[in-house]
Write a protein that holds these residues in place. Sequence first.
Motif, PDB file in Angstrom:
ATOM      1  N   ASN A  95       0.834  -1.214   0.000  1.00  0.00           N
ATOM      2  CA  ASN A  95       0.000   0.000   0.000  1.00  0.00           C
ATOM      3  C   ASN A  95       0.860   1.252   0.000  1.00  0.00           C
ATOM      4  O   ASN A  95       1.245   1.751   1.054  1.00  0.00           O
ATOM      5  CB  ASN A  95      -0.896   0.041   1.248  1.00  0.00           C
ATOM      6  N   GLN A  96       1.132   1.758  -1.181  1.00  0.00           N
ATOM      7  CA  GLN A  96       1.991   2.933  -1.304  1.00  0.00           C
ATOM      8  C   GLN A  96       1.429   4.114  -0.505  1.00  0.00           C
ATOM      9  O   GLN A  96       2.173   4.857   0.135  1.00  0.00           O
ATOM     10  CB  GLN A  96       2.144   3.312  -2.794  1.00  0.00           C
ATOM     11  N   GLU A  97       0.096   4.240  -0.501  1.00  0.00           N
ATOM     12  CA  GLU A  97      -0.517   5.367   0.198  1.00  0.00           C
ATOM     13  C   GLU A  97      -0.232   5.287   1.713  1.00  0.00           C
ATOM     14  O   GLU A  97       0.132   6.297   2.321  1.00  0.00           O
ATOM     15  CB  GLU A  97      -2.026   5.323  -0.053  1.00  0.00           C
ATOM     16  N   ASP A  98      -0.384   4.100   2.266  1.00  0.00           N
ATOM     17  CA  ASP A  98      -0.059   3.909   3.690  1.00  0.00           C
ATOM     18  C   ASP A  98       1.401   4.258   3.950  1.00  0.00           C
ATOM     19  O   ASP A  98       1.728   4.930   4.928  1.00  0.00           O
ATOM     20  CB  ASP A  98      -0.242   2.429   4.098  1.00  0.00           C
ATOM     21  N   LEU A  99       2.260   3.794   3.069  1.00  0.00           N
ATOM     22  CA  LEU A  99       3.691   4.034   3.243  1.00  0.00           C
ATOM     23  C   LEU A  99       3.997   5.527   3.192  1.00  0.00           C
ATOM     24  O   LEU A  99       4.787   6.036   3.999  1.00  0.00           O
ATOM     25  CB  LEU A  99       4.486   3.271   2.171  1.00  0.00           C
ATOM     26  N   ASP A 100       3.355   6.246   2.263  1.00  0.00           N
ATOM     27  CA  ASP A 100       3.570   7.696   2.163  1.00  0.00           C
ATOM     28  C   ASP A 100       3.140   8.398   3.444  1.00  0.00           C
ATOM     29  O   ASP A 100       3.855   9.268   3.954  1.00  0.00           O
ATOM     30  CB  ASP A 100       2.789   8.270   0.973  1.00  0.00           C
ATOM     31  N   ILE A 101       1.994   8.012   3.979  1.00  0.00           N
ATOM     32  CA  ILE A 101       1.504   8.644   5.213  1.00  0.00           C
ATOM     33  C   ILE A 101       2.491   8.377   6.355  1.00  0.00           C
ATOM     34  O   ILE A 101       2.849   9.269   7.118  1.00  0.00           O
ATOM     35  CB  ILE A 101       0.089   8.118   5.588  1.00  0.00           C
ATOM     36  N   ILE A 102       2.957   7.129   6.444  1.00  0.00           N
ATOM     37  CA  ILE A 102       3.896   6.761   7.515  1.00  0.00           C
ATOM     38  C   ILE A 102       5.225   7.506   7.362  1.00  0.00           C
ATOM     39  O   ILE A 102       5.766   8.040   8.330  1.00  0.00           O
ATOM     40  CB  ILE A 102       4.081   5.218   7.548  1.00  0.00           C
ATOM     41  N   ASN A 103       5.724   7.591   6.136  1.00  0.00           N
ATOM     42  CA  ASN A 103       6.969   8.342   5.906  1.00  0.00           C
ATOM     43  C   ASN A 103       6.784   9.825   6.237  1.00  0.00           C
ATOM     44  O   ASN A 103       7.660  10.443   6.828  1.00  0.00           O
ATOM     45  CB  ASN A 103       7.430   8.186   4.455  1.00  0.00           C
ATOM     46  N   ASP A 104       5.635  10.367   5.863  1.00  0.00           N
ATOM     47  CA  ASP A 104       5.344  11.771   6.182  1.00  0.00           C
ATOM     48  C   ASP A 104       5.330  12.001   7.680  1.00  0.00           C
ATOM     49  O   ASP A 104       5.844  12.996   8.179  1.00  0.00           O
ATOM     50  CB  ASP A 104       3.948  12.146   5.654  1.00  0.00           C
ATOM     51  N   PHE A 105       4.721  11.074   8.370  1.00  0.00           N
ATOM     52  CA  PHE A 105       4.635  11.177   9.831  1.00  0.00           C
ATOM     53  C   PHE A 105       6.034  11.233  10.442  1.00  0.00           C
ATOM     54  O   PHE A 105       6.287  11.948  11.398  1.00  0.00           O
ATOM     55  CB  PHE A 105       3.858   9.985  10.396  1.00  0.00           C
ATOM     56  N   MET A 106       6.957  10.465   9.848  1.00  0.00           N
ATOM     57  CA  MET A 106       8.331  10.426  10.368  1.00  0.00           C
ATOM     58  C   MET A 106       9.226  11.333   9.532  1.00  0.00           C
ATOM     59  O   MET A 106      10.348  10.955   9.193  1.00  0.00           O
ATOM     60  CB  MET A 106       8.845   8.978  10.344  1.00  0.00           C
ATOM     61  N   TYR A 107       8.731  12.533   9.221  1.00  0.00           N
ATOM     62  CA  TYR A 107       9.455  13.404   8.276  1.00  0.00           C
ATOM     63  C   TYR A 107      10.835  13.798   8.751  1.00  0.00           C
ATOM     64  O   TYR A 107      11.677  14.220   7.983  1.00  0.00           O
ATOM     65  CB  TYR A 107       8.608  14.655   7.962  1.00  0.00           C
ATOM     66  N   ARG A 108      11.093  13.645  10.054  1.00  0.00           N
ATOM     67  CA  ARG A 108      12.418  14.036  10.536  1.00  0.00           C
ATOM     68  C   ARG A 108      13.459  12.924  10.412  1.00  0.00           C
ATOM     69  O   ARG A 108      14.634  13.123  10.712  1.00  0.00           O
ATOM     70  CB  ARG A 108      12.323  14.518  11.980  1.00  0.00           C
TER      71      ARG A 108
END
Lengths: 292, 135
Positions: A95-108
């Motif tokens: 799920n690329q969308e899930d992965l994008d949200i998770i990566n965004d959440f850990m933007y640091r």
Amino acid sequence: MKLSYFPGCTLKNHAKNFEDSALCALKTLDVTVQELERWNCCGTVFSLTTDDLIHHIAPVRNLIRTKQQGSDKLMTLCAMCFNTLKRSNERVKANQEDLDIINDFMYREEIKYEGDVEVLHLLEILKNDIKFETLAQKVSKPLKDLKVASYYGCYLVRPEEIAFDDAENPVIMDELMEVLGATAIDFPFKVECCGAYQTVDKPGVVADRTNQILTSAKKQGAELVVVSCPLCAFNLDHRQKETVAKFPEFKSMPVMYFTQLLAIALGCPEESLRLDLHYIDPKPILQEKGFI
Amino acid sequence: MRTNLSRRKLRDPFVTKVEELSGQNLLVCYQCGKCSAGCPAVDEMDILPNQIIRFAQLGLKEELLASKAIWVCASCMTCNVRCPKGINIAEVIEAIRQILLRQRKDHVKVEELKPSERGDVPPIALISNFRKFTS
Ligand code: SF4
Ligand code: SF4
């Protein structure tokens, strides 16, 4: 093969016998593993609801740490860590969308996770990478005459998508025991749940299961049961206290990690077995067979 | 047990929520009972796994939310790997637990656990228990 290693919450304390014996065995086999420098708890259970992404952050963060170590393989010993890390990995990979949200959440975080780490359990590494044939040649103290029942429990083999063996009839630990020179004992409760985390608020339920599982193994002739999960180990070993209180006719049974028998067969020193951490002392049976 | 069925219950938002959270289509279940036949926790359950699915299909929200069974299920996944219709029963049960937990109706009260209950068990037991039974 550069292998990172994820210990998880219990291998540094209650299950030190699991970690020490595994690391000694791997060293004897000339396999280098590097513990993640900054790992965090995986959460122990994979989140089962569709909308709950927050609980995949912890597993994915460990996968980022793996990449930061320059590795693309993460080894686990604990079956629950294996299940949680691997299932989260599979979910974000699909799920690329899930992965994008998770990566965004850990933007640091310095790097993004891209689904490029493989989560492995030591058992599959032994079988597929090190290979049982090679392992057989390195056995210096065969576990002759020891009858061992392998208990798989839930999280190594279910669900099928992440399992590395048959969900109903796994044999990988039995094969390993034969390679080490022991006699593998099959028994009908090898994939029956031990009650898992019910042990905190419903220890009586766990006593029922422990009675069922270990009595069945004993009936088939087992002298010892091996496991790959610290929660199974706690329930099957330490909860024998509650089991015998509830079922006076229950006969005790030593429970060990498969890595402890591996370490013995490979000639690791007794300190690496940390036999002091068991409730039912495995020493008598190991001494009787001349292994320690 | 006397159970009343109604159109209103069948269309209760609860049913949609269970389907949504679990990602399962409840109507796929044809009540063969295989999930319950292999479930290690049935001894302790008031509503069996196949009945949980049936109750959810029929919108029997009160019965499900008050059941003991949802807290005895250990998400062992035995039912999931055996269901001939490919239904993830464990996810359906998780959805029902979550509906309660998201209203902060915790099953385990951490502050009420005795020191021995908290102290003697390994971290893996406490963390997984709190993840499953508290909000
Ligand atoms: S095994 Fe599947 S189809 Fe059969 S009763 Fe259970 S959920 Fe329904
Ligand atoms: S996941 Fe729950 S309902 Fe399914 S078999 Fe295991 S304990 Fe029973």
